[in-house]
Motif scaffolding. Structure first.
Motif, PDB file in Angstrom:
ATOM      1  N   VAL A  54       0.846  -1.186   0.000  1.00 14.67           N
ATOM      2  CA  VAL A  54       0.000   0.000   0.000  1.00 14.67           C
ATOM      3  C   VAL A  54       0.883   1.238   0.000  1.00 14.67           C
ATOM      4  O   VAL A  54       1.920   1.282   0.670  1.00 14.67           O
ATOM      5  N   ASN A  55       0.498   2.255  -0.744  1.00  7.53           N
ATOM      6  CA  ASN A  55       1.226   3.523  -0.771  1.00  7.53           C
ATOM      7  C   ASN A  55       0.755   4.372   0.417  1.00  7.53           C
ATOM      8  O   ASN A  55      -0.161   5.185   0.293  1.00  7.53           O
ATOM      9  N   TYR A  56       1.384   4.170   1.563  1.00 10.97           N
ATOM     10  CA  TYR A  56       0.953   4.880   2.768  1.00 10.97           C
ATOM     11  C   TYR A  56       1.348   6.353   2.759  1.00 10.97           C
ATOM     12  O   TYR A  56       0.785   7.136   3.523  1.00 10.97           O
ATOM     13  N   ASP A  57       2.289   6.731   1.922  1.00 11.53           N
ATOM     14  CA  ASP A  57       2.580   8.160   1.794  1.00 11.53           C
ATOM     15  C   ASP A  57       1.338   8.898   1.292  1.00 11.53           C
ATOM     16  O   ASP A  57       1.024  10.003   1.747  1.00 11.53           O
ATOM     17  N   ALA A  58       0.628   8.279   0.337  1.00 15.79           N
ATOM     18  CA  ALA A  58      -0.580   8.898  -0.211  1.00 15.79           C
ATOM     19  C   ALA A  58      -1.731   8.880   0.792  1.00 15.79           C
ATOM     20  O   ALA A  58      -2.558   9.795   0.824  1.00 15.79           O
ATOM     21  N   LEU A  59      -1.784   7.849   1.636  1.00 17.56           N
ATOM     22  CA  LEU A  59      -2.895   7.719   2.587  1.00 17.56           C
ATOM     23  C   LEU A  59      -2.685   8.515   3.867  1.00 17.56           C
ATOM     24  O   LEU A  59      -3.636   8.749   4.613  1.00 17.56           O
ATOM     25  N   ALA A  60      -1.449   8.903   4.132  1.00 19.84           N
ATOM     26  CA  ALA A  60      -1.097   9.489   5.423  1.00 19.84           C
ATOM     27  C   ALA A  60      -1.966  10.675   5.855  1.00 19.84           C
ATOM     28  O   ALA A  60      -2.377  10.750   7.012  1.00 19.84           O
ATOM     29  N   PRO A  61      -2.284  11.642   4.973  1.00 15.87           N
ATOM     30  CA  PRO A  61      -3.032  12.814   5.433  1.00 15.87           C
ATOM     31  C   PRO A  61      -4.399  12.495   6.033  1.00 15.87           C
ATOM     32  O   PRO A  61      -4.891  13.236   6.888  1.00 15.87           O
ATOM     33  N   THR A  62      -5.032  11.396   5.601  1.00 13.97           N
ATOM     34  CA  THR A  62      -6.372  11.070   6.097  1.00 13.97           C
ATOM     35  C   THR A  62      -6.385   9.785   6.930  1.00 13.97           C
ATOM     36  O   THR A  62      -7.441   9.349   7.354  1.00 13.97           O
ATOM     37  N   TYR A  63      -5.229   9.208   7.186  1.00 15.44           N
ATOM     38  CA  TYR A  63      -5.171   7.896   7.824  1.00 15.44           C
ATOM     39  C   TYR A  63      -5.793   7.894   9.218  1.00 15.44           C
ATOM     40  O   TYR A  63      -6.477   6.940   9.606  1.00 15.44           O
ATOM     41  N   ASN A  64      -5.572   8.943   9.989  1.00 12.83           N
ATOM     42  CA  ASN A  64      -6.048   8.952  11.376  1.00 12.83           C
ATOM     43  C   ASN A  64      -7.568   8.956  11.489  1.00 12.83           C
ATOM     44  O   ASN A  64      -8.106   8.669  12.570  1.00 12.83           O
ATOM     45  N   GLN A  65      -8.269   9.259  10.410  1.00 13.04           N
ATOM     46  CA  GLN A  65      -9.728   9.242  10.464  1.00 13.04           C
ATOM     47  C   GLN A  65     -10.263   7.858  10.795  1.00 13.04           C
ATOM     48  O   GLN A  65     -11.323   7.723  11.412  1.00 13.04           O
ATOM     49  N   ARG A  66      -9.533   6.808  10.425  1.00 13.82           N
ATOM     50  CA  ARG A  66      -9.993   5.450  10.684  1.00 13.82           C
ATOM     51  C   ARG A  66     -10.059   5.151  12.179  1.00 13.82           C
ATOM     52  O   ARG A  66     -10.790   4.282  12.607  1.00 13.82           O
ATOM     53  N   PHE A  67      -9.255   5.879  12.979  1.00 14.24           N
ATOM     54  CA  PHE A  67      -9.208   5.601  14.409  1.00 14.24           C
ATOM     55  C   PHE A  67     -10.350   6.242  15.178  1.00 14.24           C
ATOM     56  O   PHE A  67     -10.558   5.934  16.352  1.00 14.24           O
TER      57      PHE A  67
END
Length: 255
Positions: A4-17
């Protein structure tokens, strides 16, 4: 292995928590073990944005996070300015022998190409009496139910290839020299959806889980269409359709 390209997902990743903020079982298990060790130097491998590492701040100031994604680490540094973060991979831990009292990994071992090598590296950087903890799911055990597996083609098969079975992890830990190796369930996630309410599930979004993020746009769209078709068919028959989520998170650890 596809990544997975987590660099691309990083800005919105914390929303899952936001959905998981009332589930303290994983954090409690880590804190209890760290406290029993009187752990002063702690390393999280695959720390992402530092969600779990933030829980350890009450125990020690010497907490370290390691992750291969620059974007995720940038988010982690903004969130936890007092913690130490390093870019790297679990297969090649950039630390000296015997550095840590506790090394742990939460929902991340399946992202590693060299999973057994990570176990060996964790053993190397732990002091005598230190502990390794691995927390996550095991699709091989056939204990889980998740509608994502039912409606998105190839996702379950991909997870079987990505995730090591717990029996395999236990064998790797023993082979690396860990003692008193144990396993127990640490958390059960139950979150069933009914009919069209599933379309509002945050974990149905393409970037909410690695399972969906690895799909092409066409594969993802096809899965969503299968869900919508199933809902329409159930509604036409006057039935309520259940989309189950029942995932067991286990904790494996050894000294």
């Amino acid at each position: 292995m596809r990544h997975v390209n987590y660099d691309a997902l990083a800005p919105t990743y914390n929303q899952r928590f936001e959905k998981d903020k009332d589930r303290p079982e994983t954090a409690r298990a880590l804190l209890e073990l760290a406290d029993s060790l009187n752990a002063q130097r702690i390393l999280e491998v695959g720390c992402g944005t530092g969600r779990w590492l933030a829980e350890m701040r009450t125990l020690t100031e010497h907490s370290y996070g390691l992750d291969p994604s620059r974007g995720m680490l940038a988010q982690a540094r903004r969130r936890n300015t007092q913690l130490r973060f390093t870019r790297g991979r679990g297969e090649y831990l950039p630390f000296r022998d015997g550095t840590f009292d506790l090394v742990y990994c939460v929902n991340a071992i399946h992202h590693m190409d060299g999973q057994q090598m990570f176990i060996q590296e964790a053993r190397r950087v732990l002091r005598a009496g230190g502990a390794l903890v691995v927390i996550g799911m095991d699709p091989h055990g056939q204990r889980d139910t998740w509608y994502v597996y039912d409606y998105f083609a190839g996702v379950y098969e991909a997870d079987l290839a990505r995730f090591p079975s717990w029996e395999t992890v236990l064998d790797w830990m023993r082979a690396a020299g860990f003692q008193h190796v144990e396993r127990r369930p640490v958390e059960r996630i139950i979150d069933n959806k009914t009919s069209a309410t599933v379309l509002g599930d945050p974990f149905l979004q393409k970037n909410a889980s690695s399972q969906l993020a690895l799909l092409s746009d066409a594969e993802y769209a096809a899965g969503v269409q299968r869900i919508k078709a199933a809902i329409a068919e159930a509604e036409a028959a006057g039935k309520t359709l259940i989309f189950p989520t029942g995932l067991i998170m286990d904790m494996v650890w050894g000294y």
